[in-house]
Design a protein around this motif. Structure first.
Motif, short mmCIF file in Angstrom:
data_model
loop_
_atom_site.label_atom_id
_atom_site.label_comp_id
_atom_site.label_asym_id
_atom_site.label_seq_id
_atom_site.Cartn_x
_atom_site.Cartn_y
_atom_site.Cartn_z
N LEU A 22 49.18 -20.66 52.59
CA LEU A 22 49.11 -22.08 52.25
C LEU A 22 48.05 -22.35 51.20
N ALA A 23 46.89 -21.73 51.35
CA ALA A 23 45.80 -21.96 50.41
C ALA A 23 46.11 -21.41 49.03
N HIS A 24 46.75 -20.26 48.98
CA HIS A 24 47.12 -19.65 47.69
C HIS A 24 48.06 -20.57 46.92
N ILE A 25 49.11 -21.02 47.55
CA ILE A 25 50.09 -21.86 46.87
C ILE A 25 49.47 -23.19 46.45
N ALA A 26 48.58 -23.73 47.28
CA ALA A 26 47.94 -25.00 46.94
C ALA A 26 47.02 -24.87 45.73
N ALA A 27 46.42 -23.70 45.55
CA ALA A 27 45.39 -23.55 44.53
C ALA A 27 45.88 -22.97 43.21
N ILE A 28 46.87 -22.08 43.23
CA ILE A 28 47.24 -21.34 42.03
C ILE A 28 48.68 -21.65 41.66
N VAL A 36 45.04 -9.73 36.07
CA VAL A 36 45.55 -10.80 36.94
C VAL A 36 44.39 -11.60 37.54
N GLN A 37 43.36 -10.92 37.99
CA GLN A 37 42.21 -11.63 38.53
C GLN A 37 41.53 -12.51 37.48
N ASP A 38 41.40 -11.97 36.26
CA ASP A 38 40.76 -12.75 35.20
C ASP A 38 41.53 -14.04 34.93
N LYS A 39 42.83 -13.96 34.97
CA LYS A 39 43.66 -15.13 34.65
C LYS A 39 43.82 -16.09 35.82
N LEU A 40 44.19 -15.57 37.00
CA LEU A 40 44.53 -16.44 38.12
C LEU A 40 43.32 -16.81 38.98
N GLU A 68 52.56 -11.64 39.03
CA GLU A 68 51.11 -11.85 39.03
C GLU A 68 50.65 -12.35 40.40
N HIS A 69 51.32 -13.38 40.91
CA HIS A 69 50.96 -13.93 42.22
C HIS A 69 51.05 -12.87 43.32
N VAL A 70 52.17 -12.18 43.36
CA VAL A 70 52.41 -11.24 44.46
C VAL A 70 51.51 -10.03 44.36
N GLY A 71 51.27 -9.53 43.15
CA GLY A 71 50.34 -8.41 43.01
C GLY A 71 48.95 -8.76 43.51
#
Length: 284
Positions: free
Chosen positions: A48-54, A74-78, A89-92
């Motif tokens: 829930l927190a991931h989808i709400a934030a990114i 991916v970390q640098d961007k997201l 990107e999200h799933v990785g």
């Protein structure tokens, strides 16, 4: 009915590089301060927190830049920037988080059909996660939900923020569907099988999504943000807000409005150069 799934292999190339993850930075990015034990409750809270934030967006493709899937990029961007990405990107990133926390995870690939009868390439990524003695489908990279994990069982549902999604096993095909209730009927979002997928499969799919002329992401801007009671989508200059009951509000933006709308409604903040480049790309 018990569904047997091949356990993901171990060894170089089969994991999610979680040793390279800045876990504290990720948890700060999504605003998570809860328990880190690998339970179903933690999994749901993280999802829930991931989808709400990114958010979901394909701006690197629009700008003609490569979409790098190594965890550092991916970390640098997201995580470190106010940006989003698409499913790989999200799933990785989410898989690396879950692997670090001790979950057993399996990558899967899916065909995003959105109720279409056309045969679509299996280029969407999602996860099967074992937690608290139960298996869950986690789909943080679709852009339009589901908001929470769905138990991996035929007919299992998740309702969060007014959105209801369910899993349906398609008899005799080996396929499963993720479906959404529109207020009137069940709409098929995507179909998947349980064959394990790995980071190398992400790279192949990413190349198609980012470069192939028939890819839905290679020709126009797409951004999505879902939350309780709303789904914002931006396709080119068309901004659409959909509600769980099926109500839709749609309007066309001027190209010059788009960077501001991305920042305000999608939390995607572009620098001056990228904003100017996007406006120029979208202008007739």
């Amino acid at each position: 009915m018990s569904i047997e799934i091949a356990h993901p292999r171990r060894g170089p190339g089969y994991g999610w590089n979680s040793e390279l993850l800045d876990l504290d930075a990720y948890l700060d990015r999504i605003g998570y301060r809860g328990d880190r034990a690998p339970t179903a409750e933690t999994l749901r809270a993280l999802h829930l927190a991931h989808i709400a934030a990114i958010p979901f967006e394909n701006l690197e493709v629009v700008f003609g830049r490569p979409v790098d899937l190594d965890l550092g990029s991916v970390q640098d961007k997201l995580v470190r920037r106010p940006r989003g990405g698409y499913c790989y990107e999200h799933v990785g990133l989410f898989a690396a988080v879950l692997e670090r926390l001790g979950y057993t995870i399996t990558g899967l690939l899916s065909r995003v059909v959105m109720d279409s009868d056309r045969l679509i390439p299996a280029t969407h990524s999602l996860l099967l996660v074992e937690a608290s003695g139960t298996r869950w489908i986690c789909d943080v990279g679709l852009g339009c939900g589901p908001l929470g994990p769905i138990e991996f069982a035929d007919g299992a549902q998740d309702t969060e923020g007014g959105w209801t999604n369910r899993l349906h096993e398609v008899s005799g095909t080996g396929e499963w569907e993720v479906q959404r209730w529109t207020g009137e009927r069940w709409m098929v979002l995507h179909r998947f099988t349980t064959n394990p997928a790995y980071t190398i499969d992400h790279r192949v799919g990413n190349h198609y999504i980012a470069t192939h002329p028939r890819s839905p992401f290679s020709g126009d801007l797409h951004a999505m943000r879902i939350g309780p009671g709303f789904l914002h989508t931006l396709d080119g200059t068309v901004l659409t807000t959909t509600r769980p009951d099926g109500a839709v509000d749609k309007r066309r933006l001027a190209a010059s409005e788009v960077p501001g709308v991305l920042a305000k409604q999608f939390d995607v903040v572009l620098d001056t150069d990228d904003s100017a480049a996007l406006v120029a790309y979208l202008e007739p």
